[in-house]
Write a protein that holds these residues in place. Structure first.
Motif, PDB file in Angstrom:
ATOM      1  N   THR A   1      13.608  26.158  28.239  1.00  0.00           N
ATOM      2  CA  THR A   1      12.758  25.123  28.826  1.00  0.00           C
ATOM      3  C   THR A   1      11.859  25.733  29.882  1.00  0.00           C
ATOM      4  O   THR A   1      12.268  26.644  30.615  1.00  0.00           O
TER       5      THR A   1
ATOM      6  N   GLU B   1       7.933  24.725  32.287  1.00  0.00           N
ATOM      7  CA  GLU B   1       6.853  23.786  32.535  1.00  0.00           C
ATOM      8  C   GLU B   1       5.525  24.523  32.668  1.00  0.00           C
ATOM      9  O   GLU B   1       5.484  25.706  33.007  1.00  0.00           O
TER      10      GLU B   1
ATOM     11  N   VAL C   1       3.854  19.535  32.660  1.00  0.00           N
ATOM     12  CA  VAL C   1       4.585  19.129  31.457  1.00  0.00           C
ATOM     13  C   VAL C   1       5.739  20.086  31.234  1.00  0.00           C
ATOM     14  O   VAL C   1       5.560  21.312  31.264  1.00  0.00           O
TER      15      VAL C   1
ATOM     16  N   ILE D   1       8.442  21.479  28.599  1.00  0.00           N
ATOM     17  CA  ILE D   1       8.684  21.591  27.162  1.00  0.00           C
ATOM     18  C   ILE D   1      10.029  22.280  26.956  1.00  0.00           C
ATOM     19  O   ILE D   1      10.309  23.313  27.575  1.00  0.00           O
ATOM     20  N   THR D   2      10.855  21.730  26.062  1.00  0.00           N
ATOM     21  CA  THR D   2      12.170  22.299  25.751  1.00  0.00           C
ATOM     22  C   THR D   2      12.323  22.404  24.245  1.00  0.00           C
ATOM     23  O   THR D   2      11.998  21.461  23.502  1.00  0.00           O
TER      24      THR D   2
ATOM     25  N   LEU E   1      12.132  20.671  18.923  1.00  0.00           N
ATOM     26  CA  LEU E   1      11.721  20.356  20.285  1.00  0.00           C
ATOM     27  C   LEU E   1      12.507  19.165  20.804  1.00  0.00           C
ATOM     28  O   LEU E   1      12.646  18.147  20.125  1.00  0.00           O
TER      29      LEU E   1
ATOM     30  N   THR F   1      10.035  15.586  25.740  1.00  0.00           N
ATOM     31  CA  THR F   1       9.214  16.197  26.791  1.00  0.00           C
ATOM     32  C   THR F   1       9.271  15.361  28.066  1.00  0.00           C
ATOM     33  O   THR F   1       9.531  14.158  28.020  1.00  0.00           O
TER      34      THR F   1
ATOM     35  N   VAL G   1       6.845  14.618  31.626  1.00  0.00           N
ATOM     36  CA  VAL G   1       5.573  14.774  32.320  1.00  0.00           C
ATOM     37  C   VAL G   1       5.760  14.308  33.763  1.00  0.00           C
ATOM     38  O   VAL G   1       6.332  13.236  33.992  1.00  0.00           O
TER      39      VAL G   1
ATOM     40  N   TRP H   1      10.892  10.138  25.788  1.00  0.00           N
ATOM     41  CA  TRP H   1      10.275  11.082  26.724  1.00  0.00           C
ATOM     42  C   TRP H   1      10.672  10.748  28.153  1.00  0.00           C
ATOM     43  O   TRP H   1      11.043   9.612  28.474  1.00  0.00           O
TER      44      TRP H   1
ATOM     45  N   TYR I   1      15.801  15.210  34.567  1.00  0.00           N
ATOM     46  CA  TYR I   1      15.493  15.497  33.160  1.00  0.00           C
ATOM     47  C   TYR I   1      16.755  15.915  32.404  1.00  0.00           C
ATOM     48  O   TYR I   1      17.019  15.425  31.307  1.00  0.00           O
TER      49      TYR I   1
ATOM     50  N   LYS J   1       0.782  13.945  22.770  1.00  0.00           N
ATOM     51  CA  LYS J   1       1.772  13.840  21.685  1.00  0.00           C
ATOM     52  C   LYS J   1       1.173  14.300  20.359  1.00  0.00           C
ATOM     53  O   LYS J   1       1.821  14.994  19.575  1.00  0.00           O
TER      54      LYS J   1
ATOM     55  N   LEU K   1       1.026  18.061  20.481  1.00  0.00           N
ATOM     56  CA  LEU K   1       2.355  18.666  20.422  1.00  0.00           C
ATOM     57  C   LEU K   1       2.907  18.660  19.008  1.00  0.00           C
ATOM     58  O   LEU K   1       3.644  19.583  18.609  1.00  0.00           O
TER      59      LEU K   1
END
Length: 583
Positions: free
Chosen positions: A172, A174, A208, A210-211, A218, A221, A223, A242, A260, A356, A359
């Motif tokens: 993960t 950002e 953002v 992302i993992t 994925l 996410t 934000v 999300w 998160y 989205k 992504l």
């Protein structure tokens, strides 16, 4: 004109070797597809064995080889050579040799540059990336040591089998995504020098997180917004799974990342039936490495592992493979959105739907390649692209002050974190003690100063009393001696006449000061006093120092002070007799 046959120097070399071993020239030429006459000339010595086809180059082969070595060496030192730098270097060589060339001002152009790259296939144009000094100093030994320590720790704790399951290996990270990224190259009218794009605030961006895992999947996410409360207009546009983070700065912080992991990532693992424990690789930023996060992850089967410091550009899958294509996709989606909404600027409430779509264009293969190139799956330093690292001269390594465990959820890290907390509390106590000691010393100095001032005042008062007694004794004696000789007025002088505007000398706390009378009220006088400056001069303070004095505190009436210079310094001659008290 005979057709030009294309062949490589290697083909000609093979043909020459075949003829020397006894083959016929015609057979060798047909076998290796080289010109018979050219082969005959090379065998008989009419032409050199090695020569380039076509016209001769401006620089010799030796000079071009030197340039090739120089370009590679500069790239290895992370100081890459640009096209202009190369052309300038060639121009300098030509000028130094005083060689005649068809180039304008002896500087090669596009054709020579293209031909040079063709002659040297080991050199190609690439886009350079900025690399900070700390990342530039990462060594291969450090990378190998990190892999060895992590693998050893996982084996001790019986977690090494997790490394064989790609769906249980996560990363993960950002990154900032600008709401109005630069559009890049566009089409416009020929001859138009300036082309503008409606962009709004160029610096406005969102963080953002992302993992993803090594299987190419994925996770939801997150934000981050710089809001205390998320407006309904924004939250309504987000997918249900999300996460929406909040922080004062809009950046990732420890509280936001903890929310998160606890509210988004862990529930997603349970929903997707992913076997635990899982490995979560991340960088060592302070927002990621907190004690309460480590405790939660250890209880819920999430093993947090910190990547080697300053090496995330080669060991973090999101940095290596995901963020670049994602930002390109984001830029294209923003451009599409602007074409569909002419004249409008993309705002924060428009971010989620557009992001989205971008992504979803990230493929499973892209994510897998990121984990493979980072050495996380398959696990090992041999998979890491070490060409991005640069070892220090003389194999010197950076000094590591303290060894920090990489596995955040291990007992070693928990012990380390507890130790650091205790050290922090100890430092705070020492700091508080130093503050108290400082205050005590300050108060002691102030008390000593007050004591000294009181002593000086008492000495001054005693001296004044002695002088008054002496003067009274002398006056009595002189009166007794001269009573019959002088008039009565000389024995009892008339009292002082103090009026508004009179200049006087007053006695205040044992010290004498010159001043001017501003107001009179019976036997009290309001006097604005002067301050002592330097030497024997006085000056009026910027803010008037006015005080009411009793009649007995007004020592005498004096003449107006004499101005000495333009800076406002005055001379008061009558103060000379009181100088012992003023200095």
């Amino acid at each position: 004109m005979a057709p030009i046959k294309k062949y490589s120097p290697e083909q000609m070399g093979w043909a020459i070797d075949a003829v020397r071993r006894g083959s016929n020239i015609n057979d060798a030429a047909q076998r290796f597809n080289v010109p018979r006459a050219t082969l005959h000339n090379k065998i008989t010595g009419k032409s050199p064995k090695e020569c380039s086809m076509g016209p001769s180059t401006v620089l010799s082969k030796t000079e071009e080889d030197i340039l090739e070595v120089w370009i590679k060496d500069m790239a290895d030192k992370h100081i890459p050579v640009t096209k202009d730098t190369l052309l300038d270097s060639v121009q300098s060589i030509i000028i130094e040799k005083k060689q005649n060339t068809p180039f304008t001002k002896n500087r090669p152009g596009k054709k020579w540059y293209s031909a040079f790259l063709k002659r040297h296939p080991e050199i190609a144009e690439r886009t350079a990336q900025n690399l900070c000094k700390a990342r530039d100093n990462v060594t291969e030994d450090e990378i190998e040591k990190w892999f060895s320590e992590v693998e050893s720790d996982l084996k001790k704790r019986g977690l090494s089998q997790v490394l064989e399951h790609p769906e249980r290996i996560f990363n993960t990270d950002e990154s900032a995504f600008f709401l109005n990224p630069k559009p890049g190259r566009v089409l416009a009218k020929t001859g138009q020098k300036f082309v503008y794009s409606c962009s709004g605030d160029e610096k406005k961006n969102l963080t953002v997180l992302i993992t993803g895992n090594a299987a190419g999947n994925l996770a939801p996410t997150m934000v981050v917004y710089d809001y205390a409360r998320i407006p309904p207009a924004i939250s309504a546009t987000y997918p249900k799974d999300w996460g929406i983070g909040r922080s004062e700065s809009g950046w990732m912080c420890s509280g936001t990342f903890y929310e998160y992991v606890t509210n988004v990532f862990n529930p997603w693992l349970i929903k997707e039936n992913i076997e635990k424990p899982v490995l979560l690789f991340l960088d060592g930023h302070s927002s990621h490495l907190t004690l309460h996060l480590a405790n939660f992850c250890s209880r819920n089967g999430i093993e947090v592992v910190a990547l080697n410091p300053h090496s995330t550009h080669i060991m973090q899958p999101m940095d290596v493979a995901v963020f670049r294509p994602l930002k390109l996709s984001w830029r294209e989606e923003v451009r599409t959105w602007k074409m569909q909404n002419l004249g409008q600027v993309l705002e924060k409430h428009d971010f989620a739907p557009v992001f989205k779509t971008g992504l979803e264009k990230i493929t499973v293969a892209t994510i897998k390649n990121g984990f493979r190139a980072s050495g996380l799956y398959p696990f090992g330093p041999e998979y890491v692209n070490m060409s991005k690292t640069e070892e220090l001269r003389n194999n010197k390594k950076r000094k590591i002050k303290e060894k920090i465990p990489f596995t955040i959820t291990s007992p070693a890290w928990l012990a380390y974190s507890t130790k650091k907390e205790e050290e922090k509390k100890k430092l705070l106590k020492e700091k508080e003690l130093r503050v108290i000691q400082r205050e005590e010393k300050k108060n002691e100095k102030a008390n000593n100063k007050k004591t000294n001032v009181k002593k000086q005042r008492n000495n001054i008062k005693s001296t004044e009393t002695e002088i008054l007694h002496l003067q009274s004794d002398e006056s009595v004696t002189s009166d007794a001696l001269e009573l019959d000789d002088g008039p009565l007025s000389t024995l009892f002088p008339s009292p002082m006449k103090v009026t508004h505007g009179s200049y006087v000398i007053v006695l205040y706390e044992g010290q004498h000061f010159p001043g001017i009378v501003n107001n009179v009220n019976n036997n009290e006088y309001e006097v604005s006093t002067m301050t002592f400056s330097s030497g024997k001069s006085y000056k009026w303070p910027e803010k008037p120092d006015k005080t009411w004095y009793r009649k007995e505190q007004v020592v005498e009436v004096i003449k107006p002070p004499i101005l000495l210079n333009k800076r406002g310094f005055y001379s008061v001659k009558e103060m000379e007799k009181y100088s012992d008290y003023t200095y």
